[in-house]
Design an enzyme around this catalytic site. Sequence first.
Site, PDB file in Angstrom:
ATOM      1  N   TYR A   1       2.641   3.600  -3.424  1.00 58.74           N
ATOM      2  CA  TYR A   1       2.376   2.173  -3.579  1.00 58.74           C
ATOM      3  C   TYR A   1       2.816   1.394  -2.343  1.00 58.74           C
ATOM      4  CZ  TYR A   1       2.629  -2.574  -5.505  1.00 58.74           C
ATOM      5  OH  TYR A   1       2.488  -3.926  -5.702  1.00 58.74           O
TER       6      TYR A   1
ATOM      7  N   SER B   1       2.158  -7.216  -1.404  1.00 55.18           N
ATOM      8  CA  SER B   1       3.362  -7.093  -2.223  1.00 55.18           C
ATOM      9  C   SER B   1       4.561  -7.176  -1.304  1.00 55.18           C
ATOM     10  CB  SER B   1       3.357  -5.738  -2.938  1.00 55.18           C
ATOM     11  OG  SER B   1       4.620  -5.428  -3.499  1.00 55.18           O
TER      12      SER B   1
END
Length: 254
Positions: A151, A138
């Site tokens: 995350y 990501s």
Amino acid sequence: MDFKDKVVLITGAAGGIGLAAARKYAAEGAKVALVDLKQDALEQAAGDMDGALLLSADVSNEDDVKDYVAKTVEAFGRIDVFVNNAGINGDFKPITDQTVDNYRKVLDINVIGVALGLKHVVAQMKKQGGGAIVNTASNGGLLGAPGMSAYVASKHAVIGINKSVALEVAGDNIRVNAVCPSGVDTQMMRSIEENATASGSENARETFESSVPLGRYAEADEIADLMLFLSSDKASFITGAYYRIDGGGGAVSV
């Protein structure tokens, strides 16, 4: 990018990027094995993909990982491409409100799940003489994001694992790369928007999209296209890399 009769194994395949990738590989002639937590979600998602192997598994459970790899090899004989994609975003909270349970859940899926998939797929690829792997990281693996420390930590870890494993297997004809998307117009982004709204942010989608130089979220198909390229013979000299696909966000100076 010819994937005719290639065997492609994808985790997190019941929706979002994983499902978009599955459909594209299948359209290019690949045999696809699709892994997700719930069988009914897989069956609904894969209804239009003839011959897809559907495998329910918890990617953070090593016995489940061994099982999905073994069943793919039993069905198709090998694994040519592994899209190591399963992941969750977890709770959207400042560090003072984060819980150990949330950290453990996110790290179990996003880090342990990625590592276990690599462990058992790499072993199979070594036996058969090679393969290509794409890990889903990501832009959160390259940047910070307030409220998403679990995350972000997990995706930084994915990039580190990606680099390390690529070096370990470079002599085994196995290439390992990662994609680093910014916001993608999927259910995960709806969850992040809802979390942001609950934390006091107004017009979360508008705020997130306005931070992207191209002015919008990515589509899942756009991320899948990059995955197909990285796992194809056209990327034969690319390994250990991580590719931003962020609408220009990586070009913004800070």
